[in-house]
Design a protein around this motif. Sequence first.
Motif, short mmCIF file in Angstrom:
data_model
loop_
_atom_site.label_atom_id
_atom_site.label_comp_id
_atom_site.label_asym_id
_atom_site.label_seq_id
_atom_site.Cartn_x
_atom_site.Cartn_y
_atom_site.Cartn_z
N SER A 94 26.37 -50.99 -110.92
CA SER A 94 27.70 -51.61 -110.87
C SER A 94 28.45 -51.20 -109.60
CB SER A 94 28.51 -51.24 -112.10
OG SER A 94 28.81 -49.86 -112.08
N ARG A 95 27.96 -50.16 -108.94
CA ARG A 95 28.63 -49.74 -107.69
C ARG A 95 28.38 -50.74 -106.56
NH1 ARG A 95 27.83 -43.18 -107.48
NH2 ARG A 95 28.87 -42.75 -109.44
N LEU A 96 27.28 -51.49 -106.66
CA LEU A 96 26.96 -52.46 -105.60
C LEU A 96 28.04 -53.55 -105.49
CD1 LEU A 96 23.11 -52.86 -106.03
CD2 LEU A 96 24.30 -51.82 -104.12
N PRO A 97 28.36 -54.27 -106.59
CA PRO A 97 29.43 -55.27 -106.45
C PRO A 97 30.78 -54.64 -106.11
CG PRO A 97 28.73 -55.06 -108.75
CD PRO A 97 27.74 -54.32 -107.93
N LEU A 98 31.01 -53.41 -106.60
CA LEU A 98 32.27 -52.73 -106.27
C LEU A 98 32.35 -52.50 -104.77
CD1 LEU A 98 33.00 -49.96 -108.92
CD2 LEU A 98 34.37 -51.94 -108.35
N ALA A 99 31.25 -51.96 -104.20
CA ALA A 99 31.22 -51.68 -102.76
C ALA A 99 31.37 -52.97 -101.96
CB ALA A 99 29.92 -50.98 -102.39
N PHE A 100 30.71 -54.02 -102.43
CA PHE A 100 30.77 -55.32 -101.77
C PHE A 100 32.23 -55.83 -101.73
CE2 PHE A 100 30.51 -59.96 -101.85
CZ PHE A 100 29.64 -60.20 -100.80
N THR A 101 32.89 -55.75 -102.88
CA THR A 101 34.27 -56.25 -102.98
C THR A 101 35.21 -55.42 -102.13
OG1 THR A 101 33.70 -56.66 -105.28
CG2 THR A 101 35.96 -57.07 -104.66
N VAL A 102 35.06 -54.10 -102.17
CA VAL A 102 35.93 -53.23 -101.38
C VAL A 102 35.72 -53.50 -99.89
CG1 VAL A 102 36.39 -50.82 -100.74
CG2 VAL A 102 36.09 -51.43 -103.14
N GLY A 103 34.45 -53.63 -99.50
CA GLY A 103 34.13 -53.88 -98.09
C GLY A 103 34.73 -55.19 -97.60
N GLY A 109 41.21 -57.53 -94.58
CA GLY A 109 42.54 -56.93 -94.41
C GLY A 109 42.88 -56.66 -92.95
N ILE A 110 41.86 -56.33 -92.15
CA ILE A 110 42.12 -56.00 -90.73
C ILE A 110 42.71 -57.21 -90.00
CG2 ILE A 110 41.02 -55.40 -88.52
CD1 ILE A 110 39.03 -53.71 -90.13
N THR A 111 41.97 -58.34 -90.06
CA THR A 111 42.47 -59.53 -89.33
C THR A 111 43.75 -60.07 -89.97
OG1 THR A 111 40.90 -60.82 -90.60
CG2 THR A 111 40.27 -60.30 -88.35
N ALA A 112 43.80 -60.01 -91.32
CA ALA A 112 45.00 -60.54 -91.99
C ALA A 112 46.24 -59.73 -91.59
CB ALA A 112 44.80 -60.49 -93.50
N SER A 113 46.11 -58.41 -91.48
CA SER A 113 47.25 -57.57 -91.11
C SER A 113 47.69 -57.85 -89.68
CB SER A 113 46.92 -56.09 -91.27
OG SER A 113 46.57 -55.83 -92.58
N ILE A 114 46.70 -57.97 -88.79
CA ILE A 114 47.04 -58.22 -87.38
C ILE A 114 47.73 -59.58 -87.25
CG2 ILE A 114 46.08 -58.62 -85.07
CD1 ILE A 114 43.87 -56.60 -85.80
N GLN A 115 47.13 -60.56 -87.92
CA GLN A 115 47.64 -61.93 -87.81
C GLN A 115 48.95 -62.12 -88.57
OE1 GLN A 115 44.52 -64.60 -88.86
NE2 GLN A 115 45.83 -66.36 -88.63
N GLY A 116 49.04 -61.51 -89.74
CA GLY A 116 50.20 -61.75 -90.60
C GLY A 116 51.37 -60.83 -90.39
N PHE A 117 51.10 -59.61 -89.92
CA PHE A 117 52.19 -58.64 -89.79
C PHE A 117 52.41 -58.20 -88.35
CE2 PHE A 117 50.68 -58.01 -94.17
CZ PHE A 117 51.86 -58.26 -94.85
N LEU A 118 51.33 -57.70 -87.73
CA LEU A 118 51.49 -57.07 -86.42
C LEU A 118 52.00 -58.03 -85.35
CD1 LEU A 118 51.08 -54.43 -84.88
CD2 LEU A 118 48.75 -55.11 -84.41
N LEU A 119 51.28 -59.15 -85.15
CA LEU A 119 51.66 -60.09 -84.08
C LEU A 119 53.05 -60.69 -84.32
CD1 LEU A 119 48.24 -61.81 -83.39
CD2 LEU A 119 49.45 -60.27 -81.87
N PRO A 120 53.35 -61.20 -85.52
CA PRO A 120 54.71 -61.75 -85.72
C PRO A 120 55.80 -60.69 -85.52
CG PRO A 120 53.26 -62.44 -87.48
CD PRO A 120 52.51 -61.43 -86.69
#
Lengths: 203, 380
Positions: A94-103, A109-120
């Motif tokens: 069960s750790r496999l799907p957990l790791a997949f989802t977290v990853g 989250g990286i691109t979303a944060s840059i695009q949604g928060f940092l640049l604006p």
Amino acid sequence: MIVNIIGTWIAAGLTIAILSFLYKDNPLYKFAEHLYVGVSAGFGVIYVWAFDLKPMLIDRFIENQGVERWILLVPAVLGLLMLSRWFGKIGYLSRLPLAFTVGIGAGLGITASIQGFLLPQIQATLLPLTTINNIILVVGVITTILYFYFSRDFKGPFKYLLELGIIFIMVSFGASFGYTVMARISLLIGRIFFLLSDWLRII
Amino acid sequence: MTKIFLVLLSLIAILQAQVPKILRVYDKPNDSGKAIIIEWRDEPDSTRSIVGYEIYRRAADEDSFYNIGFALPLSTSYEDASTTDNKDYYYYVKAVYRDTSFVSDLSLPVRSYAQWFHKRRLNVLVFAIIICGLVIWYTERAKKGEKLYVRRISGLDAIDDAVGRATEMGRPILFSFGLGVITDVVTIAALSILRKIARKSAEYQTKLIVPNYDPIVMAAAQETVKQAYLEAGRPDLYNENNLPFLTSDQFGYAAGVDGIMLRERPGAVFWQGYFFAESLILAETGHSIGAIQIAGTTAITQLPFFIAACDYTLIGEEMYAASCYLNPEPQMLGSLKGEDTAKMIITILFIVLVLFATLTKLIPSLNNLYLKIFDWFTAQ
């Protein structure tokens, strides 16, 4: 008509049962709480089946052809692996799907944060220091960023910048607090209005 | 004869002026395919009332044209988002008036296809490379044994105090992730904090209750607590029933957690994760039962409520720093140091650009350059 009246009485009764929590924990609140938790959990199961599993996995598997069909086996297998927790020896799977989802979450989250928060945020603060408002805004942003710098202790004059940063943060929270309280009071008014109007019909 | 010729010419000119002319038909740029844009120019007849424009399309393997959409008067473009990639399409536009209509020429064949890279998102790529590069660089340094300093956050000392207080009072500890899901970075940080609290609770043999809103977060929480109990040498104390799933309904969850708090009366309550409107309901109930409360969230709208109702609050990124401080592993330290350095670079860049923006007010000729820089930061 009779159904509406019964519905109004049930809604009013449950509203009063939940509001009775303001006095103290009591059997009425316990009943409403357990009913609410149970109904919402049951609704959640139906929701997952009707809006996720059936239309997005089963129906698409039947309708699609080729790669678009077989690729659906990946989420299906990952989902089934989550159930391996019930079986002691293979529970680690069960750790496999957990790791997949977290990853996936962290990566997106990286691109979303840059695009949604940092640049604006950067763009909105690129202001000429020609008015008092602009100066306050720019100083507020810089000192607030400094407050969230954790790699060193600020001493001497820099310490005051941090204190200025926390003042800006608290002023912003104060404004947000007042604004949200106003919104919550309007929700309470809505509920009281329902009791007095739809149920008791005195207004 | 000449007069007739001139009348015919002017009639043709008038008619041509009313016929829409296709300017460009092209694949929509920076997309994942399946879209073509049609642009036209039209000078509608002012004596008639125009209704709009009908767009007609024919695929290379089709026999006739089909109406695929309608554009309002004054429109000069239409996006056909129903194409199949790598297939030739022909278009024409019909200007529809109340009493008549005019048809444009046929477009040249055009195909839609997906682009590998969104050119307008180059700015995101640049920042992602800088931030990720710094994180990797600092992580490698931490792996080599270099000591990376993280300043102490005041709310952290309170974690030990709160667990100790609950133990002394003989009451359990309650931990909630709020409504966060596993893909929220804040939930991942909260899992690190849970690990520390679980280890302490195992050492002190204090019951730890973790009611859950999301089934996947519940599975991750159970794994984390199980591992922490194992690390503390007390796997026998681990009880999966203390980490139940309540419901995935916002206020159903709030009602359930409130009920647990009133019946179990925890001595310490931790609100760590992502919260919405239920935050004050939860924190006020915690306050009413006299529990010491430590909150931490990145939900800006809920932070004021936690600050008002809780004993300690980790504000936004303090949560990430806290999880790093509690579990100083190379990856965690590297992430924090990388982020900090990126913040410093951005702050310096930001100061320079603000000064430049101010300079443009004194030297107007720099304005064009400033606007180009400003435009570069536009998020697409």
